[in-house]
Design a protein around this motif. Structure first.
Motif, PDB file in Angstrom:
ATOM      1  N   UNK A 166      57.106  46.400  41.216  1.00  7.94           N
ATOM      2  CA  UNK A 166      55.972  46.712  42.069  1.00  7.94           C
ATOM      3  C   UNK A 166      54.652  46.609  41.328  1.00  7.94           C
ATOM      4  N   UNK A 167      54.643  47.156  40.092  1.00 10.39           N
ATOM      5  CA  UNK A 167      53.379  47.172  39.388  1.00 10.39           C
ATOM      6  C   UNK A 167      52.890  45.795  39.038  1.00 10.39           C
ATOM      7  N   UNK A 168      53.778  44.961  38.452  1.00 10.86           N
ATOM      8  CA  UNK A 168      53.358  43.616  38.058  1.00 10.86           C
ATOM      9  C   UNK A 168      53.012  42.775  39.270  1.00 10.86           C
ATOM     10  N   UNK A 169      53.782  42.945  40.361  1.00 13.88           N
ATOM     11  CA  UNK A 169      53.512  42.184  41.569  1.00 13.88           C
ATOM     12  C   UNK A 169      52.133  42.514  42.114  1.00 13.88           C
ATOM     13  N   UNK A 170      51.884  43.815  42.211  1.00 13.10           N
ATOM     14  CA  UNK A 170      50.573  44.214  42.724  1.00 13.10           C
ATOM     15  C   UNK A 170      49.466  43.771  41.786  1.00 13.10           C
ATOM     16  N   UNK A 176      47.155  51.027  44.505  1.00 16.10           N
ATOM     17  CA  UNK A 176      48.584  51.370  44.448  1.00 16.10           C
ATOM     18  C   UNK A 176      49.182  50.990  43.111  1.00 16.10           C
ATOM     19  N   UNK A 177      48.786  49.855  42.557  1.00 19.35           N
ATOM     20  CA  UNK A 177      49.292  49.429  41.256  1.00 19.35           C
ATOM     21  C   UNK A 177      48.882  50.400  40.165  1.00 19.35           C
ATOM     22  N   UNK A 178      47.618  50.849  40.213  1.00 15.63           N
ATOM     23  CA  UNK A 178      47.176  51.794  39.180  1.00 15.63           C
ATOM     24  C   UNK A 178      47.938  53.108  39.261  1.00 15.63           C
ATOM     25  N   UNK A 179      48.188  53.607  40.474  1.00  8.45           N
ATOM     26  CA  UNK A 179      48.923  54.849  40.600  1.00  8.45           C
ATOM     27  C   UNK A 179      50.358  54.702  40.078  1.00  8.45           C
TER      28      UNK A 179
END
Length: 460
Positions: A18-22, A92-95
């Motif tokens: 999720x993080x890398x995708x976002x 959302x990625x930062x969270x």
């Protein structure tokens, strides 16, 4: 440890997908915003799909795509995403990145704490290596290490002083360490090893031999004399197990016995066993190999001695003549009186012969025990199967008591070991006619007893 690894795996998986995708989608939006509207619409759509496809390999195959535009356009959409959708994806990625970092940090702290606790446990509980010693100190240390008690329950003193997790361990005797300290030039001499802890030697066992009778026949003398033999350990008191306390069980009876080695014989004496009807069967049920010692005496003399002992405790009892006869003029003896009934040896012996052969029974003459104690004790030692160590040199005659005493060996010489004050009392005076009547009463019983045991005690 397995639970911690599973948590780490989940955190890294969430961060990678999720993080890398976002993050990729956000970077693509920023690049498109910087490009502005100068580029053609077709070029901007192609760049967006390229960024989206670059994120797809990092996601789990079954997860829904999260890098697509929030305006509902599917694969083939050539328009850029709304700016609001890009900003939300970046937030959302930062969270998620912060959450993943917190999880990773917590897992690392848990691992560090676990490793620290494990190191402290090893440091506190592991025995420290002992210094090299030589000579007798090394041999003593090896002997202590070979002992199962010391090896399992012992720590060097330095380790035991700071160990509190395992309270069952104890400090080792400081012998090797003190020797090493002396070898290093210490002026103080090595401390001597502590004395061994007092331990009970032997095991409590059920008796192998019993002195079963008879009362006032000389049983206490036999017990005290045989206790002087190193191969015999005897209970000093009368337990009365087979006649009064049988319901308490054999385990209770065994705990009363003294500790003995494998080569020693356990004994006890209770003279009332001989006249107790249930005693032979109960002793047989304990062990059919039990050896029985019976000390007998002239029944008339024994009855007078019994009466003398009772009179010392109860001065108001009737006379001996009054208790002995139901009708003296007719010569009717009262066999219900215990002092008379005990002397019927032949009748009592019948109950014992139902369970034990004569080969397991030894009869001691109470009269010869006084005149020839060494001879009678020699026969008892032979009957028990032990070496004849108690001989004439161990006895001397006490003229005051009219009884033999045993010489007890001490570091300073020999010490007389006589019976208590209650032994050797002066008998009460009895009418000779009463004695003669009782002798006539006991005569047929005595003859039958002689024939049964194969020994003439010459009581007439």
């Amino acid at each position: 440890m397995g639970a911690i690894l599973r948590v780490l795996h989940k955190a890294l998986d969430a961060y990678s997908s999720d993080g890398v995708c976002a993050h990729c989608a956000g970077e693509a939006v920023r690049e498109k915003d910087q490009a502005g509207s100068a580029g053609p619409q077709q070029e901007r759509g192609r760049q967006w799909r390229a960024a989206e496809l670059a994120c797809l390999p990092l996601r789990p195959p079954l997860r829904p795509a999260r890098c697509a535009s929030d305006d509902g356009a599917g694969e083939g959409s050539r328009g850029p995403p709304r700016p609001a959708a890009g900003d939300g994806a970046m937030a959302l990625s930062r969270r998620r990145r912060r959450r993943c970092r917190a999880l990773v940090l917590g897992a690392l702290l848990s691992l560090a704490g676990t490793y620290l606790c494990y190191s402290l446990l090893l440091f506190c509980c592991a025995p420290e290596p002992e210094p090299l010693v030589s000579g007798e100190a090394a041999a003593a240390a090896a002997a202590r290490a070979a002992s199962p008690r010391t090896a399992a329950r012992c720590l060097p003193a330095a380790a035991a002083a700071r160990k509190k997790l395992l309270q069952k361990w104890r400090a080792c005797p400081a012998t090797a360490s003190s020797t090493a300290a002396a070898g290093n030039g210490s002026s103080s001499p090595p401390s001597p090893p502590p004395p061994p802890a007092s331990r009970s030697v032997g095991t409590k066992r059920l008796p192998h031999a019993l002195i079963v009778g008879v009362k006032k026949g000389g049983t206490r003398a036999v017990l005290e004399f045989i206790r002087g033999h190193p191969a015999v350990r005897a209970l000093g008191t009368e337990p009365h197990f087979f006649d009064r306390h049988y319901e308490r069980g054999l385990e209770w009876y065994r705990r009363l016995m003294p500790r003995t080695l494998e080569t020693q014989i356990t004994m006890e004496k209770t003279p009332s066993y001989f006249v107790t009807r249930e005693a032979p069967r109960r002793i047989f049920n304990m062990s059919r190999e039990t050896k029985l010692i019976v000390v007998v005496r002239n029944p008339v003399t024994r009855a007078i001695s019994d009466y003398t002992q009772t009179l010392s405790k109860k001065p108001d009892i009737p006379t001996f003549e009054g208790l002995s006869f139901r009708n003296r003029s007719l010569g009717l003896v009262d066999t219900s009186w215990s002092a008379i009934r005990i002397g019927l040896y032949a009748l009592h012996l019948e109950s014992w012969l139902q369970y034990f052969p004569l080969s397991q029974m030894h009869f001691v003459s109470g009269e010869r025990l006084i005149t020839d104690p060494a001879g009678e004790m020699g026969k008892i030692q032979d009957f028990l199967g032990i070496q004849r160590l108690i001989s004439e040199k161990h006895f001397y005659f006490n003229k005051t008591k009219g009884f033999p005493c045993l010489k007890k060996a001490t570091p300073g010489g020999t010490l007389p070991r006589c019976l208590g004050k209650s032994k050797g009392r002066t008998h009460v005076q009895i009418d000779p006619e009463v004695i003669e009547q009782l002798q006539d009463f006991y005569h047929p019983y005595n003859v039958k007893f002689y024939e049964t045991v194969g020994q003439d005690f010459r009581w007439e």
